[in-house]
Design an enzyme around this catalytic site. Sequence first.
Site, PDB file in Angstrom:
ATOM      1  N   ARG A 227       0.601  -1.233  -0.299  1.00 24.12           N
ATOM      2  CA  ARG A 227      -0.232  -0.254   0.162  1.00 24.12           C
ATOM      3  C   ARG A 227       0.970   1.438   0.014  1.00 24.12           C
ATOM      4  NH1 ARG A 227      -3.131  -2.660  -1.486  1.00 24.12           N
ATOM      5  NH2 ARG A 227      -5.662  -3.096  -0.479  1.00 24.12           N
ATOM      6  N   GLU A 256      -4.846   6.140  -7.840  1.00 22.66           N
ATOM      7  CA  GLU A 256      -4.947   5.313  -9.218  1.00 22.66           C
ATOM      8  C   GLU A 256      -5.917   5.573  -9.424  1.00 22.66           C
ATOM      9  OE1 GLU A 256      -3.903   0.984  -7.671  1.00 22.66           O
ATOM     10  OE2 GLU A 256      -2.286   1.858  -6.338  1.00 22.66           O
ATOM     11  N   HIS A 275      -0.387  -1.549  -9.894  1.00 16.82           N
ATOM     12  CA  HIS A 275      -0.988  -2.409  -9.309  1.00 16.82           C
ATOM     13  C   HIS A 275      -1.584  -3.326  -9.912  1.00 16.82           C
ATOM     14  CE1 HIS A 275      -3.439  -1.536  -5.046  1.00 16.82           C
ATOM     15  NE2 HIS A 275      -3.052  -3.198  -6.214  1.00 16.82           N
TER      16      HIS A 275
END
Length: 301
Positions: A227, A256, A275
């Site tokens: 994270r 994001e 990601h």
Amino acid sequence: MRALFADCTEELCRVIEGRRLPVPASVSINRGSPSETDLIRLCAGSDVLFVEHTVVTPAVLDACPSIRTVIFMGTGAGSYIDLDDAARRGVCVLTTPGYGDRAVAEHAFALMFSAARGIAAMDRQVRAGAWLPKGGLELRGQKIAVLGLGGIGATMAELASAIGMHVAAWSRTPREHPSFVTDLDDALRNAAVVSLHLPLNPDTEGLIDARRLLLPAKGFILVNTARAALVNERALIEALSDGQVGHAALDVFPEEPLLPGNPYVPLENVTLTPHAAYMTDAAYEELWCRTLRAYETLSRN
């Protein structure tokens, strides 16, 4: 009991269909990323909501009182749904940990290698017509601080040990692990690589701050597939500018997708992936199977 899978990605749909994975008749699958308005419409009459990447706002739960359980397909559900609000409503939030331990650890390992040898930068240069071979860091014999010893961190520690790195592994909960050290600062001190595998919560937010960024060896590699908020972003950017962090290899970000003007984009000593660490066919199959097991358990109770 009826369930809605709100946001099946094309990759996961391909795996479900290509591997002929089961889809219960009581489960409806929506492809794509629904807006809040779309999600409210889709949820009507459903008891269970499967969510892979969509934020479930209080407004959605207001409009869809039939939803009694949210199965978040992954970990870190608190980034996508207000857990306190859900608890006040009596909405149970389940997660599916462990499905992608190997996939995420291998991605972190790949990022570490790419950073150590400047792979992404040299690829960009070659494509642009430049021929500028550069040396890099040989990882055997180097110290790596693995922060977090859940399934992903333990796998990362195993991979690093296999190539001859010296592993100092730390987690907030003591672990019976051969590389476990009790003090976070000791794990970080003089490390050539720091790889993050911690959950995000009030105790870990900003854990890697300006002071802790000074503890590893100058020019160290920071890998983050966990994270973004585990690291103080302002301190990281400053450390990248002054060379204390030689390279940051990041798969997670505060926002994001990245917004225009993101500070990492112009930096040559940063490798970025979108990601994607958990995205392998094997991990997707395991994710779907674990989600269905959680749903079937609900159905039996």
